[in-house]
Design an enzyme around this catalytic site. Structure first.
Site, PDB file in Angstrom:
ATOM      1  N   CYS A   1      91.455  36.272   2.182  1.00 17.20           N
ATOM      2  CA  CYS A   1      92.314  36.423   1.009  1.00 17.20           C
ATOM      3  C   CYS A   1      91.840  35.418  -0.037  1.00 17.20           C
ATOM      4  O   CYS A   1      91.344  34.342   0.312  1.00 17.20           O
ATOM      5  CB  CYS A   1      93.773  36.159   1.380  1.00 17.20           C
TER       6      CYS A   1
ATOM      7  N   CYS B   1      92.672  31.827   3.431  1.00 17.06           N
ATOM      8  CA  CYS B   1      92.929  32.089   2.029  1.00 17.06           C
ATOM      9  C   CYS B   1      92.226  31.036   1.172  1.00 17.06           C
ATOM     10  O   CYS B   1      92.294  29.840   1.473  1.00 17.06           O
ATOM     11  CB  CYS B   1      94.425  32.063   1.748  1.00 17.06           C
TER      12      CYS B   1
ATOM     13  N   CYS C   1     102.023  27.242 -15.962  1.00 16.27           N
ATOM     14  CA  CYS C   1     103.048  27.571 -14.966  1.00 16.27           C
ATOM     15  C   CYS C   1     103.855  26.315 -14.648  1.00 16.27           C
ATOM     16  O   CYS C   1     103.298  25.298 -14.216  1.00 16.27           O
ATOM     17  CB  CYS C   1     102.404  28.133 -13.707  1.00 16.27           C
TER      18      CYS C   1
ATOM     19  N   CYS D   1      98.217  41.000  -2.281  1.00 16.23           N
ATOM     20  CA  CYS D   1      99.123  39.975  -1.759  1.00 16.23           C
ATOM     21  C   CYS D   1      99.906  39.486  -2.960  1.00 16.23           C
ATOM     22  O   CYS D   1      99.330  38.903  -3.886  1.00 16.23           O
ATOM     23  CB  CYS D   1      98.315  38.842  -1.118  1.00 16.23           C
TER      24      CYS D   1
ATOM     25  N   ARG E   1     105.511  36.745   4.098  1.00 19.64           N
ATOM     26  CA  ARG E   1     104.962  35.430   4.421  1.00 19.64           C
ATOM     27  C   ARG E   1     105.931  34.303   4.049  1.00 19.64           C
ATOM     28  O   ARG E   1     106.340  34.186   2.904  1.00 19.64           O
ATOM     29  CB  ARG E   1     103.628  35.225   3.692  1.00 19.64           C
TER      30      ARG E   1
ATOM     31  N   CYS F   1     103.449  24.154 -11.331  1.00 19.76           N
ATOM     32  CA  CYS F   1     102.119  23.916 -10.761  1.00 19.76           C
ATOM     33  C   CYS F   1     101.565  22.526 -11.036  1.00 19.76           C
ATOM     34  O   CYS F   1     101.501  22.080 -12.194  1.00 19.76           O
ATOM     35  CB  CYS F   1     101.151  24.976 -11.283  1.00 19.76           C
TER      36      CYS F   1
ATOM     37  N   CYS G   1      93.599  23.840 -14.579  1.00 16.96           N
ATOM     38  CA  CYS G   1      93.906  25.220 -14.947  1.00 16.96           C
ATOM     39  C   CYS G   1      94.505  25.283 -16.348  1.00 16.96           C
ATOM     40  O   CYS G   1      95.349  24.462 -16.727  1.00 16.96           O
ATOM     41  CB  CYS G   1      94.870  25.837 -13.943  1.00 16.96           C
TER      42      CYS G   1
END
Length: 344
Positions: free
Chosen positions: A133, A102, A62, A193, A265, A65, A58
């Site tokens: 999702c 998901c 972040c 979400c 969640r 991550c 990616c």
């Protein structure tokens, strides 16, 4: 300050949300549990399972991550899975008790060329009778429409933390970028979400800022994941200190109060949570958890461990597809005390 609005509020002030965090712990959990019972059956928990359909590489940075190309975490970049493989995994998840499936891809944003492939996954999973999702990074309104047309029920795009702390976590996209993606999702009538992570070095004020941002959106998130950071070696946050367990429960409780109709969640981090901490989270208003032994690239409790926890707490899978009816708060609080309950 109202805890039991006839309809959820969108006019929370930051100081009000901060005030909730400052309540005595027992009072806060009691109020959150009472609010929870006005909108949900407190014995029901939605069971979700997550699959990384495209891992690693990616472009975002972040700080939490493992899949960022900016950090050396040992996670190798992979290609997008084919729909057949994803659907087979969804079938296995359903057989294992999952109600919601998901799909996550480590992308900065969804490319138009990948929309048909992702749409095929979504439509195949939806055909199994699972709630769907996906989290695929930033996307446009047209892309959101295509995903909805394929059968996507929810799009996940977390704010991660409060706006004042955000640039301490990620700098490759802005808070407004995230808000724009949520608006694209809402504009086509798809459920959002959206939640965040605790344990990234933020203060209680930052956590209040995150929940304030969520509670004052044009529509509350339909699904609100609260993640407890799983520190990943090699990431900037790999040595972060854990948040105090009772502080984590406060986060769940305040989320329940400010977004009362939302499914809250209990997401990443359960692997290092005690049974007692998880029980407090469910008491404070959490009503969904991820099952299966893995969350994208990090560990999750195994099936037998979760089954035992649910049995010991008297929890059962959420009834899906039926409208939830609000109950009178006085009755909910009476039930919370348990005066007429059968106690074994």
């Amino acid at each position: 300050m109202r805890f039991d609005p006839a309809e959820p509020r969108h006019d929370w002030t930051l100081s009000e949300v901060e005030g909730l965090f400052e309540l005595p712990f027992m009072e806060l959990v009691f109020e959150a549990a009472a609010v929870h019972r006005t909108w949900f059956d407190p014995s029901e928990v939605q069971l979700s399972q997550l699959l990384s359909v495209k891992t690693g590489g990616c472009a975002e940075n972040c700080g939490y991550c493992s899949q960022s190309q900016h950090f050396d975490t040992g996670v190798k970049a992979g290609k997008l899975m084919d729909a057949t493989t994803v659907i087979a995994a969804a079938m296995e998840a359903k057989a294992g008790g999952a109600q919601r499936f998901c799909m996550g891809a480590a992308w900065r944003d969804l490319k138009d060329r990948d929309v048909p492939k992702v749409a095929a996954m979504i439509s195949g999973v939806k055909a199994l009778g699972l709630e769907t999702c996906a989290t695929l990074g930033m996307l446009t309104r047209d892309q959101a429409q295509s995903l909805k047309d394929a059968g996507l029920d929810y799009y996940n795009h977390n704010l991660d933390t409060g706006p004042d702390y955000y640039d301490q976590v990620v700098t490759t996209r802005t808070y407004q970028d995230r808000l724009d993606t949520l608006e694209a999702v809402r504009s086509v009538g798809m459920n959002t979400c959206c939640g965040g992570i605790v344990g990234m070095g933020e203060t209680r004020t930052d956590r209040a800022g995150l929940l304030h941002a969520l509670a004052t959106l044009p529509e509350h998130p339909n699904s609100l994941p609260i993640n407890d950071l799983m520190p990943i070696p090699g990431t900037p946050l790999g040595n972060s200190e854990a948040v105090d367990p009772l502080e984590f429960v406060r986060m769940i409780a305040v989320a329940r109060i400010v977004c009362p109709k939302t499914v809250v969640r209990l997401s990443a981090g359960r692997e290092h949570m005690s049974r007692e901490l998880q029980a407090l989270c469910f008491l404070a208003g959490a009503n969904s958890m991820f099952i299966g032994g893995k969350l994208l690239t990090t560990a999750n409790p195994d099936k037998d461990t979760d089954a035992a926890l649910m049995a010991d707490l008297g929890l059962r899978p959420m009834t899906m597809g039926e409208p939830r009816q609000r109950v009178d708060l006085s009755e909910a609080r009476h039930g919370l005390v348990g005066a007429d309950a059968d106690i074994a």
